[in-house]
Design an enzyme around this catalytic site. Structure first.
Site, mmCIF file in Angstrom:
data_model
loop_
_atom_site.group_PDB
_atom_site.id
_atom_site.type_symbol
_atom_site.label_atom_id
_atom_site.label_comp_id
_atom_site.label_asym_id
_atom_site.label_seq_id
_atom_site.Cartn_x
_atom_site.Cartn_y
_atom_site.Cartn_z
ATOM 1 N N ARG A 24 -2.479 4.984 11.301
ATOM 2 C CA ARG A 24 -3.374 3.908 11.748
ATOM 3 C C ARG A 24 -3.509 3.891 13.257
ATOM 4 O O ARG A 24 -4.588 3.616 13.795
ATOM 5 C CB ARG A 24 -2.860 2.560 11.211
ATOM 6 C CG ARG A 24 -3.145 2.389 9.698
ATOM 7 C CD ARG A 24 -2.237 1.353 9.087
ATOM 8 N NE ARG A 24 -2.557 1.035 7.701
ATOM 9 C CZ ARG A 24 -2.220 1.765 6.638
ATOM 10 N NH1 ARG A 24 -1.557 2.905 6.797
ATOM 11 N NH2 ARG A 24 -2.538 1.374 5.409
ATOM 12 N N GLY A 91 -3.247 11.473 1.395
ATOM 13 C CA GLY A 91 -4.095 10.473 0.747
ATOM 14 C C GLY A 91 -4.478 9.366 1.721
ATOM 15 O O GLY A 91 -5.592 8.845 1.679
ATOM 16 N N ARG A 119 -6.600 13.746 -6.695
ATOM 17 C CA ARG A 119 -6.255 12.312 -6.590
ATOM 18 C C ARG A 119 -7.510 11.442 -6.674
ATOM 19 O O ARG A 119 -8.574 11.825 -6.195
ATOM 20 C CB ARG A 119 -5.441 12.073 -5.309
ATOM 21 C CG ARG A 119 -4.108 12.790 -5.411
ATOM 22 C CD ARG A 119 -3.228 12.553 -4.244
ATOM 23 N NE ARG A 119 -2.775 11.168 -4.197
ATOM 24 C CZ ARG A 119 -2.064 10.650 -3.201
ATOM 25 N NH1 ARG A 119 -1.758 11.415 -2.169
ATOM 26 N NH2 ARG A 119 -1.671 9.410 -3.236
ATOM 27 N N SER A 164 -3.621 -1.607 -3.508
ATOM 28 C CA SER A 164 -3.515 -0.381 -2.727
ATOM 29 C C SER A 164 -3.932 -0.649 -1.283
ATOM 30 O O SER A 164 -5.065 -1.049 -1.015
ATOM 31 C CB SER A 164 -4.416 0.704 -3.327
ATOM 32 O OG SER A 164 -4.707 1.680 -2.355
ATOM 33 N N GLN A 166 -4.393 1.594 0.860
ATOM 34 C CA GLN A 166 -5.386 2.600 1.263
ATOM 35 C C GLN A 166 -6.784 2.116 0.912
ATOM 36 O O GLN A 166 -7.724 2.259 1.698
ATOM 37 C CB GLN A 166 -5.079 3.939 0.588
ATOM 38 C CG GLN A 166 -3.754 4.518 1.081
ATOM 39 C CD GLN A 166 -3.394 5.844 0.445
ATOM 40 O OE1 GLN A 166 -4.117 6.347 -0.410
ATOM 41 N NE2 GLN A 166 -2.280 6.413 0.852
ATOM 42 N N ASP A 312 6.618 3.856 -2.840
ATOM 43 C CA ASP A 312 7.014 5.218 -2.437
ATOM 44 C C ASP A 312 8.518 5.460 -2.598
ATOM 45 O O ASP A 312 8.980 6.602 -2.510
ATOM 46 C CB ASP A 312 6.616 5.479 -0.978
ATOM 47 C CG ASP A 312 5.105 5.558 -0.801
ATOM 48 O OD1 ASP A 312 4.395 5.768 -1.804
ATOM 49 O OD2 ASP A 312 4.637 5.407 0.337
ATOM 50 N N LYS A 339 0.165 9.709 -7.366
ATOM 51 C CA LYS A 339 0.694 9.979 -6.015
ATOM 52 C C LYS A 339 0.628 11.505 -5.774
ATOM 53 O O LYS A 339 -0.077 12.207 -6.480
ATOM 54 C CB LYS A 339 2.109 9.436 -5.885
ATOM 55 C CG LYS A 339 2.168 7.910 -5.958
ATOM 56 C CD LYS A 339 1.455 7.279 -4.782
ATOM 57 C CE LYS A 339 1.432 5.765 -4.856
ATOM 58 N NZ LYS A 339 0.596 5.188 -3.789
ATOM 59 N N ARG A 386 8.499 13.368 -1.476
ATOM 60 C CA ARG A 386 9.438 12.301 -1.854
ATOM 61 C C ARG A 386 10.327 12.732 -3.033
ATOM 62 O O ARG A 386 11.473 12.291 -3.146
ATOM 63 C CB ARG A 386 8.686 11.008 -2.150
ATOM 64 C CG ARG A 386 7.851 10.563 -0.973
ATOM 65 C CD ARG A 386 7.812 9.077 -0.745
ATOM 66 N NE ARG A 386 6.960 8.780 0.396
ATOM 67 C CZ ARG A 386 7.346 8.789 1.674
ATOM 68 N NH1 ARG A 386 8.603 9.039 1.991
ATOM 69 N NH2 ARG A 386 6.498 8.520 2.644
HETATM 70 C C1 S3P Z 1 -0.093 3.977 2.115
HETATM 71 C C2 S3P Z 1 -0.275 3.230 0.988
HETATM 72 C C3 S3P Z 1 0.325 3.545 -0.314
HETATM 73 C C4 S3P Z 1 1.500 4.525 -0.162
HETATM 74 C C5 S3P Z 1 1.157 5.668 0.748
HETATM 75 C C6 S3P Z 1 0.795 5.148 2.125
HETATM 76 C C7 S3P Z 1 -0.783 3.572 3.359
HETATM 77 O O1 S3P Z 1 -0.646 4.145 -1.131
HETATM 78 O O2 S3P Z 1 1.874 5.008 -1.426
HETATM 79 O O3 S3P Z 1 2.242 6.557 0.854
HETATM 80 O O4 S3P Z 1 -0.424 4.072 4.444
HETATM 81 O O5 S3P Z 1 -1.695 2.745 3.279
HETATM 82 P P1 S3P Z 1 -1.652 3.243 -2.021
HETATM 83 O O6 S3P Z 1 -2.512 2.488 -1.093
HETATM 84 O O7 S3P Z 1 -2.438 4.246 -2.803
HETATM 85 O O8 S3P Z 1 -0.785 2.385 -2.872
#
Ligand code: S3P
Length: 427
Positions: A24, A91, A119, A164, A166, A312, A339, A386
């Site tokens: 970020r 991701g 994914r 989520s 993300q 995670d 994941k 992981r």
């Molecule tokens: C993350 C959010 C999570 C996490 C990933 C990092 C992030 O994923 O599993 O390792 O930095 O926003 P999800 O948003 O898919 O749950």
């Protein structure tokens, strides 16, 4: 790779910077005006993919002596990338950058490695399309490669079916380029680093119950960001300390944001001894040192709203559950299937290789813990960082020869994982 066993662990460890926060800081710095200085940035492959993507869009990013300087060009300063953006295995890069790409006045495309191309991206394609974005999955399968074309974005109120960060962050970032307020509601609170950091960069972010909203066209200004240590990396040292016969480990500078600290609650419920020392706030995030000592663990149930705060860490928790006495139930965690690997499958497979009694389910697993069942094993990381780290910790406590296929994938989030762990060995 042959994995080591260890009965005594002593010492201090400083885990690398938080992965979510590192991504970020680069992204928000790139779309802000002025320079963003990032210290304790995670130099793992995923975060380096984020740097590469923004360099490809004309952002100058210096990466020297552990300090990053992002020379931001403002909300509308990115330029058309030379070729397809490559997010590697990340991701977070794929989903967050999509929110930014959807609002640009140039066309772009992104893809990543074999895992990324499997994914689910429909979870961001649906809300982005609802906002008016011109975004599609090149192969029509809801996965990367993704294609973006310029389009006018509208503010929406989106109710996400998944908890989520993300997805939430993707929509909020697209909301910066929309023509009105954008808000997102999620079924349970996911990590809130985007809300905290975007607001510190100058965005107008509001939280109202379960909804987070953002107003468009803020004046974002570069910042100094000190990235706290990653609790998701600290989790492996916590677990190693709990499982070793004789351990006392101090893990320094760990981010303990309440949307990320579910592992500490679970360990407390399992009877593990972890204490928080020196609690403080760093760059708007709660941070502390964690002192871990060897513990006898018991089974527990992990479900509901707790799941997003430890998603995670579930591979590591599953290993702890195999060593604990009694039954551990993990429910409401179907997200594990999507994941870096299908973690319900890859955790079950590796636990069975070491003799544990585990029953997988669609949304988690049930583990009947008993140390006496366990033995040395040949593990497979399935190229998931992981999984590699969780079962390297299992090997420490198994006291029998163990090895791991594709152990080097820890480079994604923790390049010095094996050497940092070895520094704690006392025999
Ligand atoms: C993350 C959010 C999570 C996490 C990933 C990092 C992030 O994923 O599993 O390792 O930095 O926003 P999800 O948003 O898919 O749950």
């Amino acid at each position: 790779m042959k994995l080591k066993n260890a009965r005594r662990l002593r010492g201090t460890v400083l885990v690398p910077g938080d992965k979510s926060i590192s991504h970020r800081a680069i992204m928000f710095g790139a779309i802000s005006e002025g320079t963003t200085e990032i210290t304790n940035f995670l130099q793992g492959a995923d975060c380096l993919s984020t740097i590469a993507c923004f360099r490809n869009m004309g952002i100058s990013i210096e990466n020297k002596n552990g300090c990053i300087l992002v020379h931001g060009k403002g909300l509308h300063g990115l330029s058309e990338p030379g070729g397809c953006l490559d997010v590697g295995n990340s991701g977070t890069t794929a989903r967050l950058i999509s929110g930014i790409l959807a609002g640009q006045s140039f066309a772009s495309s992104l893809t990543g490695d074999a895992s990324i191309q499997k994914r689910p991206m429909k979870r961001i394609l649906v809300p982005l399309s609802e906002m008016g974005a011109d975004v599609s999955s090149q192969n029509g399968n809801g996965c990367a490669p993704l294609l973006f074309h310029p389009a006018k974005l509208h503010g929406v109120s989106y109710s996400s079916p998944v908890a989520s960060a993300q997805v939430k962050s993707c929509i909020l970032l697209a909301g910066l380029y929309a023509d009105g307020m954008t808000s997102v509601t999620e079924p349970a609170l996911s990590r809130n680093h985007t809300e905290l950091m975007l607001s510190a960069f100058g965005a107008d972010i509001k939280k109202d119950g379960a909804a987070v909203s953002v107003l468009p066209e803020p004046h974002l200004k570069g910042l100094k960001v000190e990235v706290p240590g990653d609790i998701s990396s600290a989790a492996y040292f916590i677990a190693a300390g709990l499982l070793a016969q004789d351990a006392e480990i101090l893990i320094q500078n760990v981010g303990v944001n309440p949307t990320r600290d579910g592992i500490l609650k679970v360990i407390c419920a399992m009877g593990g001894q972890v204490s928080k020392l020196n609690e403080r706030i760093v760059s708007g995030e709660p941070v502390c040192d964690l002192l871990v000592t060897s513990s006898q663990l018991k089974g527990t149930t992990i479900e509901g709203d707790l799941i997003p705060s430890l998603i995670d860490e579930i591979p590591m928790i599953a290993v702890l559950a195999a060593f604990a006495e009694g039954v551990t139930k993990i429910k409401d965690a179907a997200e594990l299937q999507v994941k870096e690997s299908n973690r319900i499958h890859t955790v079950t497979e590796n636990l069975r290789r070491m003799g544990a009694n585990v029953t997988p389910a669609e949304d988690g697993m049930v583990i009947c813990g008993s140390r006496s069942l366990l033995h040395g094993a040949e593990f497979d990381s399935y190229m998931d960082h992981r999984i590699a780290m969780a079962f390297a910790v299992a090997a420490l406590a198994l006291h029998e020869p163990c090895c791991m296929k594709d152990a080097e994938c820890v480079n994604i989030s923790y390049p010095s994982f094996y050497s940092d762990m070895e520094k704690l060995f006392c025999e």
